[in-house]
Design an enzyme around this catalytic site. Structure first.
Site, mmCIF file in Angstrom:
data_model
loop_
_atom_site.group_PDB
_atom_site.id
_atom_site.type_symbol
_atom_site.label_atom_id
_atom_site.label_comp_id
_atom_site.label_asym_id
_atom_site.label_seq_id
_atom_site.Cartn_x
_atom_site.Cartn_y
_atom_site.Cartn_z
ATOM 1 N N ALA A 10 0.836 -1.203 0.000
ATOM 2 C CA ALA A 10 0.000 0.000 0.000
ATOM 3 C C ALA A 10 0.871 1.253 0.000
ATOM 4 O O ALA A 10 1.947 1.273 0.605
ATOM 5 C CB ALA A 10 -0.917 -0.003 1.212
ATOM 6 N N GLY A 54 2.348 4.910 0.959
ATOM 7 C CA GLY A 54 2.554 5.526 2.269
ATOM 8 C C GLY A 54 3.842 5.049 2.904
ATOM 9 O O GLY A 54 4.554 4.191 2.367
ATOM 10 N N ARG A 104 6.116 2.955 5.165
ATOM 11 C CA ARG A 104 6.012 1.575 5.644
ATOM 12 C C ARG A 104 5.915 1.546 7.169
ATOM 13 O O ARG A 104 6.666 2.203 7.875
ATOM 14 C CB ARG A 104 7.221 0.778 5.159
ATOM 15 N N GLY A 105 4.968 0.756 7.670
ATOM 16 C CA GLY A 105 4.744 0.688 9.105
ATOM 17 C C GLY A 105 5.804 -0.118 9.830
ATOM 18 O O GLY A 105 6.461 -0.988 9.249
ATOM 19 N N ASP A 155 -13.257 1.055 11.110
ATOM 20 C CA ASP A 155 -13.626 -0.296 11.519
ATOM 21 C C ASP A 155 -12.808 -1.300 10.707
ATOM 22 O O ASP A 155 -12.366 -1.007 9.595
ATOM 23 C CB ASP A 155 -15.119 -0.521 11.291
#
EC number: 2.7.11.5
Length: 577
Positions: free
Chosen positions: A315, A317, A319-320, A371
């Site tokens: 995705a 953005g 990177r987490g 959610d």
């Protein structure tokens, strides 16, 4: 297994679902009393308990089935016959669609989410699309302006089941007519009429009247949020009549409505006309049938996958550090997998992360937390995965992946609505759009805090922007209750050299947060800093946060509005003398 046991098992599962939905309706039916008594803490507790009902009753049925079968294993042919019998019970069953989801849940609990095939499960419904039994009574009532709109609205309000006094019914009716006249014009309004749902939709501290405004130009939503004054008198806060406004009210970042729906499929079909942008999954989610919404969400994913030639990619953005996030380029959802190992600064476990996501599921999301649907043993075809993503999955989440040759199985993941990461959005916009985004971000932080949620990591990358321009939080691994945080002022430095030191000159304990430090992370961009200081400077003060904590500890439940402050009648129109 003895013959005939298949029918008994099918009947046991359906009876278990009957019990679950009966309790669901029982909890829901208490919403009016909780609203009238202004028992907002009971509202929050009922929301949590209703969410837990489904899994609780699945567990009860699983135990029953283990007793019936004496714990013996069942072969594939036996399970297929059980499903056949269950399918035969559904054509005249009023809640067939959720009953199929309940069957799926029982199967998954029995077999640990394995062998999830269309033969064994209701991957797609066994019943005709959008079929539901003849409705015993209409879902809504029509009102025509035979004697004018004032008389019409007086009848609508008088028909409501609420037993509290009105603060000023005539004033509210005047405001509604004024709004409708501004929107439609006098002549078009005279040719319009209302259809109003028989049941009120309860959420937070409001009871929503939901209707359809049938005009010469087509059908529009007609939504009236009913609130209480401090003296317990009723008033209508605004009137919402656009599909965009209705979409936000029924949005994926809000708590589920409490609306009495013995025939949920019929209600979903009725709502579809005023919420054309909502999928079937989102409509079921909005009325509290979240487990069936998960089924519908998975079906929507399968239909999209079948009709596209895309591959899963990481995705967009930053990177987490905890989650690996991927998506299909044209799909409106993202898939989130907890990594095997976190970045060093993330001192937490996978169990902690899952607990945070469950907290969000059960908490009042106030329109500011997305959610999620949780899946186990999620199967992906390798041909649908880009080589770069496959390499990343094996590098970051290998412990959660089983290789089946042409497929992989991901042991656990979340599916969530896809948004534009706020940090990317801020890079792309300027002027009024930039100002609106910063205002939205600050409002999101305030509303989360008022609902006893502290995001933990407040960086822009952890928030997303919806298609309606709302800012929503979606990174939950550091989330906690406001009341668990110790908000501190940074002590004055002892010497000038302290300010230049790499380590703080003051002690820091777990749970300590210094709001003054937010300024360094959030105001570094010279385009953003002045806007932040203008609109949200109080977020940098520890006393602001401590005051919020005190209100929460005193039991105060804040009002949550699913619309802009400027849309409230009290702001938009000068009160009549």
């Amino acid at each position: 297994m003895p013959r005939g046991l298949e029918l008994l098992i099918a009947q046991t599962i359906l009876q278990g679902f009957d019990a679950q939905y009966g309790r669901f309706l029982e909890v829901t039916s208490g919403a009016q009393q909780r609203f009238e008594q202004a028992d907002w803490h009971a509202v929050q507790q009922a929301m949590k308990s209703r969410i837990h009902l489904y899994d609780h009753h699945v567990g009860l049925v699983v135990e029953q089935l283990r007793c019936i079968t004496n714990g013996q294993s069942t072969d594939a042919a036996f399970l297929l016959r059980v499903k056949e019998h269950y399918t035969r019970l559904l054509p005249d069953y009023p809640r067939f669609e959720i009953a199929e989801s309940f069957f799926n849940s029982v199967y998954c609990r029995l077999f640990d989410h394995r062998s999830l095939t269309p033969e064994r499960l209701f991957i797609f419904s066994s019943q005709p699309e959008r079929r539901f039994r003849t409705i015993p009574r209409p879902l809504a009532k029509d009102f025509y302006p035979d004697h004018g709109w004032e008389s019409l609205l007086m009848r609508v309000i008088s028909d409501l089941p609420l037993r509290l006094r009105w603060q000023n019914k005539s004033r509210d009716i005047h405001y509604i007519i004024r709004h409708l006249t501004e929107m439609l014009g006098t002549d078009n309004l005279a040719e319009s009429h209302l259809q109003v749902a028989n049941e009120l939709f309860y959420r937070n501290k409001a009871a929503w009247l939901v209707g359809k405004l049938n005009t010469p130009f087509g059908t529009l939503p007609f939504l009236l949020p009913i609130h209480q004054t401090d003296d317990g008198e009723l008033f209508i806060d605004t009137c919402l009549t656009t599909t965009a406004e209705a979409s936000i009210v029924f949005g994926f970042a809000r708590s589920y409505f409490m609306v009495y729906a013995p025939l949920p499929a019929a209600l979903v079909e009725w709502l579809r006309e005023i919420l054309p942008g909502k999928t079937t999954a989102e409509l079921y989610m909005a009325i509290g049938c979240q487990k069936h919404a998960k089924t519908e969400s998975y079906r929507e994913y399968l239909v999209y996958l079948q009709g596209c030639n895309e591959q899963f990619i990481e995705a967009p953005g930053i990177r987490g550090m905890v989650m690996l996030v991927f998506t299909l380029p044209g799909f409106d959802r993202v898939f989130k997998v907890i990594k095997d190992k976190f970045a060093p600064q993330k001192e937490m476990s996978a169990a902690h992360v899952r607990a945070c996501y469950q907290l969000v599921k059960e908490h009042d999301r106030v329109g500011r937390m997305a959610d999620t649907q949780e899946f186990e043993n999620f199967v992906l075809e390798k041909r649908h995965i880009s080589p770069t993503l496959m390499e990343l999955l094996l590098q970051e989440a290998a412990e959660k992946i089983t290789d089946l040759g042409e497929q992989i199985v991901i042991r656990h993941l979340y599916i969530e609505r896809r948004m534009v990461p706020l940090n990317i959005w801020l890079e792309q916009v300027e002027g009024q759009q930039l100002r609106d985004a910063i205002e939205e971000y600050g409002n999101a932080i305030r509303q989360l805090a008022a609902a006893n949620i502290f995001p933990g990591d407040m960086l822009f990358k952890n928030f997303g922007v919806t298609r309606h321009g709302r800012v929503v939080f979606y990174d939950y691994d550091e989330i906690c209750y406001m009341t668990e945080v110790n908000f501190r002022d940074i002590p004055p430095s002892r010497y000038p050299e302290d300010e230049l030191a790499s380590e703080p000159w003051y002690s820091v304990s777990p749970g300590d947060v210094f709001p003054e430090e937010f300024r360094h992370w959030l105001c570094a961009d010279p385009r953003i800093g002045p806007l932040f200081e203008e609109m949200h400077a109080d977020l940098f003060r520890a006393d602001y946060w401590r005051a919020l904590q005190n209100r929460i500890r005193e039991g105060h439940v804040e009002d949550v509005y699913a619309y802009r402050r400027r849309q409230r009648f009290s702001v938009r129109y000068r009160p009549q003398v």
